[in-house]
Motif scaffolding. Structure first.
Motif, mmCIF file in Angstrom:
data_model
loop_
_atom_site.group_PDB
_atom_site.id
_atom_site.type_symbol
_atom_site.label_atom_id
_atom_site.label_comp_id
_atom_site.label_asym_id
_atom_site.label_seq_id
_atom_site.Cartn_x
_atom_site.Cartn_y
_atom_site.Cartn_z
ATOM 1 N N ASP A 194 0.818 -1.211 0.000
ATOM 2 C CA ASP A 194 0.000 0.000 0.000
ATOM 3 C C ASP A 194 0.857 1.267 0.000
ATOM 4 O O ASP A 194 0.335 2.371 0.175
ATOM 5 C CB ASP A 194 -0.930 0.011 1.219
ATOM 6 C CG ASP A 194 -1.946 -1.123 1.167
ATOM 7 O OD1 ASP A 194 -2.450 -1.389 0.057
ATOM 8 O OD2 ASP A 194 -2.201 -1.740 2.205
ATOM 9 N N ARG A 202 2.309 -10.449 -5.591
ATOM 10 C CA ARG A 202 1.645 -10.248 -4.309
ATOM 11 C C ARG A 202 0.448 -9.307 -4.447
ATOM 12 O O ARG A 202 -0.583 -9.508 -3.796
ATOM 13 C CB ARG A 202 2.641 -9.666 -3.283
ATOM 14 C CG ARG A 202 3.752 -10.605 -2.861
ATOM 15 C CD ARG A 202 3.204 -11.908 -2.289
ATOM 16 N NE ARG A 202 2.217 -11.633 -1.260
ATOM 17 C CZ ARG A 202 1.170 -12.414 -1.017
ATOM 18 N NH1 ARG A 202 0.967 -13.503 -1.760
ATOM 19 N NH2 ARG A 202 0.324 -12.115 -0.060
ATOM 20 N N SER A 227 -3.349 -10.600 -3.655
ATOM 21 C CA SER A 227 -4.115 -9.962 -2.577
ATOM 22 C C SER A 227 -5.422 -9.357 -3.061
ATOM 23 O O SER A 227 -6.239 -8.921 -2.238
ATOM 24 C CB SER A 227 -3.267 -8.881 -1.917
ATOM 25 O OG SER A 227 -3.018 -7.817 -2.829
ATOM 26 N N ARG A 270 -5.697 -6.588 -4.699
ATOM 27 C CA ARG A 270 -5.637 -5.127 -4.739
ATOM 28 C C ARG A 270 -5.782 -4.592 -6.160
ATOM 29 O O ARG A 270 -6.156 -3.432 -6.356
ATOM 30 C CB ARG A 270 -4.322 -4.635 -4.137
ATOM 31 C CG ARG A 270 -4.237 -4.724 -2.628
ATOM 32 C CD ARG A 270 -2.855 -4.304 -2.146
ATOM 33 N NE ARG A 270 -2.791 -4.135 -0.706
ATOM 34 C CZ ARG A 270 -2.661 -5.138 0.160
ATOM 35 N NH1 ARG A 270 -2.584 -6.387 -0.309
ATOM 36 N NH2 ARG A 270 -2.615 -4.897 1.465
ATOM 37 N N GLU A 307 -7.135 -16.353 -2.903
ATOM 38 C CA GLU A 307 -5.826 -16.002 -3.444
ATOM 39 C C GLU A 307 -5.503 -16.835 -4.671
ATOM 40 O O GLU A 307 -4.999 -16.319 -5.681
ATOM 41 C CB GLU A 307 -4.758 -16.212 -2.372
ATOM 42 C CG GLU A 307 -3.383 -15.728 -2.785
ATOM 43 C CD GLU A 307 -2.380 -15.811 -1.656
ATOM 44 O OE1 GLU A 307 -1.482 -16.696 -1.736
ATOM 45 O OE2 GLU A 307 -2.494 -15.015 -0.706
#
Length: 291
Positions: free
Chosen positions: A20, A43, A47, A49, A87
């Motif tokens: 983040d 990653r 996740s 995102r 995931e």
């Protein structure tokens, strides 16, 4: 099996784990930047995102872009084997949509944006991105036409540039530096900076007064260094180019010839003379008799 801890392990962990945060990473070649970048992308995708079509990864060459996409595919495939649940599904979706990822060269990415909005950008929707050889050929064609037109009636800057001597760099006997070569490089540099459309700053410079001032100093220096007690004195030998130039200028002046462009070029040559730029000390206690 013990884990090898690198000196910059904390930074590497931040690249992979601080998803983040916005990070700027500077590192030398071969230190693993691409590996860490791929790990971070994996990653982020795992996740949830971002999706693959939200990822932008740009490089300088087509080869590097191809290798980056290949390494990303391999990393995604490996990561999904040990994942489960949401995931794993996110990684599977990323693999299925990998071709939608914006992994390309900087030029390729910019071209993609321009093709999406050609009207707003004011470009032809059918434009093509030139390869480096194509761009070089187009530039050479434009430069050749321009220089031919300039040679018909050269302005001051071109006239002075053309009077400069052909020069070979110290220790490089294969590279000639002609006035046209220098103008060509200057034109290419200007083309590279064409997006900067502000007026160029040209400082005031009285070239003729500067040349006249240098000639006065040159004549004074020639008079000071001529006639040494020992003709083979190292100081005398190394300063000979200055006396030769002073003699040539004197002959031209006595003949009523004023050639500021030529004299300016000769001063540039003098500054590049290896012996004169590295003048050695004289040998004796005095350079001239009584001095």
């Amino acid at each position: 099996m013990s884990r090898v801890v690198l000196q910059d392990q904390a930074d590497r962990d931040a690249i992979t784990g601080a998803l983040d945060e916005t990070l700027v990473v500077e590192a030398a070649a071969g230190t693993g930047k691409t590996t860490e970048l791929v790990s971070r992308i994996v990653r982020i995708l795992a996740s949830g995102r971002a999706r693959v079509d939200n990822i932008v990864a740009v490089t300088f060459t087509e080869k590097a872009a191809g290798e980056l996409k290949l390494r990303l595919r391999e990393a995604l495939d490996e990561a999904r084997r040990g994942a489960s649940g949401a995931e794993r599904e996110a990684l599977n979706e990323a693999l299925r949509s990998l071709e939608e990822a914006h992994v390309s060269t900087i030029h390729g990415f910019c071209a993609e944006l321009l093709r999406e909005r050609p009207v707003e950008a004011g470009v032809d929707p059918l434009f093509k991105v030139l390869t480096e050889p194509q761009a070089a050929r187009l530039f050479e064609h434009a430069f050749s036409g321009w220089i031919q037109g300039q040679l018909e009636r050269p302005p001051e800057g071109i006239r002075r540039a053309l009077r400069r001597s052909v020069w070979q760099g110290f220790g490089d006997m294969t590279r000639e530096d002609t006035p046209i070569d220098r103008l060509r490089r200057a034109a290419w540099d200007l083309a590279e900076w064409r997006d900067f459309n502000a007026p160029w700053t040209r400082r005031e410079f009285d070239r003729d007064a500067a040349v006249n001032g240098l000639m006065d100093e040159l004549h004074a220096f020639a008079a000071m260094t001529e006639g040494p007690s020992y003709a083979r004195d190292s100081l005398c030998l190394d300063t000979a180019p200055a006396r030769h130039l002073a003699s040539e200028i004197t002959i031209q002046q006595e003949a009523g010839s004023a050639d500021d462009d030529g004299w300016e070029a000769r001063f540039v040559d003098l500054s590049r003379d290896r012996a004169f730029s590295r003048v050695r000390h004289g040998r004796g206690p005095g350079y001239k008799s009584g001095e």
